[in-house]
Write a protein that holds these residues in place. Sequence first.
Motif, mmCIF file in Angstrom:
data_model
loop_
_atom_site.group_PDB
_atom_site.id
_atom_site.type_symbol
_atom_site.label_atom_id
_atom_site.label_comp_id
_atom_site.label_asym_id
_atom_site.label_seq_id
_atom_site.Cartn_x
_atom_site.Cartn_y
_atom_site.Cartn_z
ATOM 1 N N UNK A 211 0.931 -1.263 -0.115
ATOM 2 C CA UNK A 211 0.062 -0.227 -0.003
ATOM 3 C C UNK A 211 0.885 1.290 -0.017
ATOM 4 N N UNK A 212 0.460 2.292 -0.624
ATOM 5 C CA UNK A 212 1.070 3.352 -0.829
ATOM 6 C C UNK A 212 0.124 4.697 -0.716
ATOM 7 N N UNK A 213 0.124 5.851 -0.755
ATOM 8 C CA UNK A 213 -0.582 7.043 -0.884
ATOM 9 C C UNK A 213 -1.447 6.934 -1.757
ATOM 10 N N UNK A 214 -0.893 6.122 -2.940
ATOM 11 C CA UNK A 214 -1.985 6.573 -4.259
ATOM 12 C C UNK A 214 -2.713 5.049 -4.418
ATOM 13 N N UNK A 215 -1.898 4.025 -4.090
ATOM 14 C CA UNK A 215 -2.538 2.655 -4.424
ATOM 15 C C UNK A 215 -2.627 1.675 -3.146
ATOM 16 N N UNK A 216 -3.780 0.975 -2.806
ATOM 17 C CA UNK A 216 -4.202 -0.171 -1.966
ATOM 18 C C UNK A 216 -4.447 -1.304 -2.614
ATOM 19 N N UNK A 217 -4.034 -2.367 -1.974
ATOM 20 C CA UNK A 217 -4.091 -3.737 -2.631
ATOM 21 C C UNK A 217 -5.076 -4.588 -1.640
ATOM 22 N N UNK A 218 -5.986 -5.172 -2.134
ATOM 23 C CA UNK A 218 -7.012 -6.281 -1.452
ATOM 24 C C UNK A 218 -6.336 -7.498 -1.041
ATOM 25 N N UNK A 219 -5.208 -7.955 -1.621
ATOM 26 C CA UNK A 219 -4.553 -9.256 -1.344
ATOM 27 C C UNK A 219 -5.462 -10.416 -1.924
ATOM 28 N N UNK A 220 -6.157 -10.213 -2.871
ATOM 29 C CA UNK A 220 -6.766 -11.383 -3.443
ATOM 30 C C UNK A 220 -6.113 -11.923 -4.530
#
Length: 76
Positions: free
Chosen positions: A36-45
């Motif tokens: 995760x960053x300030x511009x991108x997040x990840x669901x981990x799927x």
Amino acid sequence: LRGWTLRDADGNRYRFHDIRIAGRATIRVHTGVGRDSRTDVFQGKREYIWGNRADTATLRDDRGRTVDTDTWGRRR
């Protein structure tokens, strides 16, 4: 966005954690794994969630109130 959620038409849900964004800023929510960053997040799927032909994305605040929705395509 702590406690806010993004959900698709099938009920898959991503809950935002301790994330802050500025007004008019954007953040991309990815299905897969990443950092995760300030511009991108990840669901981990591992499997793809969003429908290419049709789906609905619903953003809700930490009290469950709908803030925004976007629908595309036609569901069969």
